[in-house]
Design a protein around this motif. Sequence first.
Motif, PDB file in Angstrom:
ATOM      1  N   VAL A 248       2.063  -0.976   3.317  1.00  0.00           N
ATOM      2  CA  VAL A 248       2.889  -1.849   4.146  1.00  0.00           C
ATOM      3  C   VAL A 248       3.416  -1.077   5.356  1.00  0.00           C
ATOM      4  O   VAL A 248       3.418  -1.584   6.481  1.00  0.00           O
ATOM      5  CB  VAL A 248       4.050  -2.442   3.317  1.00  0.00           C
ATOM      6  N   ALA A 249       3.848   0.152   5.140  1.00  0.00           N
ATOM      7  CA  ALA A 249       4.383   0.954   6.230  1.00  0.00           C
ATOM      8  C   ALA A 249       3.321   1.271   7.287  1.00  0.00           C
ATOM      9  O   ALA A 249       3.613   1.316   8.484  1.00  0.00           O
ATOM     10  CB  ALA A 249       4.970   2.247   5.684  1.00  0.00           C
ATOM     11  N   GLU A 250       2.093   1.461   6.825  1.00  0.00           N
ATOM     12  CA  GLU A 250       1.004   1.811   7.743  1.00  0.00           C
ATOM     13  C   GLU A 250       0.274   0.586   8.278  1.00  0.00           C
ATOM     14  O   GLU A 250      -0.681   0.731   9.034  1.00  0.00           O
ATOM     15  CB  GLU A 250      -0.003   2.710   7.029  1.00  0.00           C
ATOM     16  N   ASN A 251       0.677  -0.599   7.863  1.00  0.00           N
ATOM     17  CA  ASN A 251      -0.016  -1.843   8.231  1.00  0.00           C
ATOM     18  C   ASN A 251      -1.492  -1.761   7.862  1.00  0.00           C
ATOM     19  O   ASN A 251      -2.375  -2.109   8.650  1.00  0.00           O
ATOM     20  CB  ASN A 251       0.150  -2.159   9.716  1.00  0.00           C
ATOM     21  N   ALA A 252      -1.771  -1.276   6.678  1.00  0.00           N
ATOM     22  CA  ALA A 252      -3.146  -1.088   6.215  1.00  0.00           C
ATOM     23  C   ALA A 252      -3.804  -2.440   5.934  1.00  0.00           C
ATOM     24  O   ALA A 252      -3.151  -3.410   5.575  1.00  0.00           O
ATOM     25  CB  ALA A 252      -3.166  -0.232   4.961  1.00  0.00           C
ATOM     26  N   GLU A 253      -5.114  -2.461   6.099  1.00  0.00           N
ATOM     27  CA  GLU A 253      -5.878  -3.698   5.892  1.00  0.00           C
ATOM     28  C   GLU A 253      -5.989  -4.054   4.413  1.00  0.00           C
ATOM     29  O   GLU A 253      -6.067  -5.228   4.059  1.00  0.00           O
ATOM     30  CB  GLU A 253      -7.290  -3.538   6.480  1.00  0.00           C
ATOM     31  N   ASP A 254      -5.995  -3.047   3.550  1.00  0.00           N
ATOM     32  CA  ASP A 254      -6.179  -3.292   2.116  1.00  0.00           C
ATOM     33  C   ASP A 254      -4.844  -3.464   1.382  1.00  0.00           C
ATOM     34  O   ASP A 254      -4.753  -3.234   0.190  1.00  0.00           O
ATOM     35  CB  ASP A 254      -6.998  -2.172   1.483  1.00  0.00           C
ATOM     36  N   ARG A 255      -3.821  -3.920   2.104  1.00  0.00           N
ATOM     37  CA  ARG A 255      -2.491  -4.098   1.518  1.00  0.00           C
ATOM     38  C   ARG A 255      -2.531  -5.089   0.353  1.00  0.00           C
ATOM     39  O   ARG A 255      -1.949  -4.847  -0.697  1.00  0.00           O
ATOM     40  CB  ARG A 255      -1.519  -4.566   2.599  1.00  0.00           C
TER      41      ARG A 255
ATOM     42  N   VAL B  62       1.521   0.635  -2.505  1.00  0.00           N
ATOM     43  CA  VAL B  62       1.803  -0.621  -1.798  1.00  0.00           C
ATOM     44  C   VAL B  62       2.788  -0.359  -0.663  1.00  0.00           C
ATOM     45  O   VAL B  62       2.606  -0.846   0.461  1.00  0.00           O
ATOM     46  CB  VAL B  62       2.351  -1.689  -2.765  1.00  0.00           C
ATOM     47  N   ARG B  63       3.832   0.400  -0.947  1.00  0.00           N
ATOM     48  CA  ARG B  63       4.837   0.689   0.094  1.00  0.00           C
ATOM     49  C   ARG B  63       4.215   1.444   1.272  1.00  0.00           C
ATOM     50  O   ARG B  63       4.521   1.165   2.431  1.00  0.00           O
ATOM     51  CB  ARG B  63       5.990   1.482  -0.494  1.00  0.00           C
TER      52      ARG B  63
END
Length: 87
Positions: free
Chosen positions: A39-46, A35-36
């Motif tokens: 969030v750091a990568e601004n991923a779509e599957d957050r 999850v962290r």
Amino acid sequence: MANHKSALKRAGQNTRRRLRNKAVLTRVKNAIKDVRLAVAENAEDRDMRLNAAKSDIDKAAKKGVLHKKTAARKISRLAKLANTQQA
């Protein structure tokens, strides 16, 4: 090492529980790390990763590996982190 039959059985139970608890805690730690990173990568599957982490943490609390308030605190902090990055 234990000498009585009941103490030997207890030692075996403790070993099995320790290994099971270790596996559950490792799964929780990896879910939190996913999850962290999302969030750091601004991923779509957050959100999907957040839900998976919530599930793993709740399962750990249900099995008694984590205290229920510790689990609630971890979930709350992850949700807060994910929500601050969305805005």
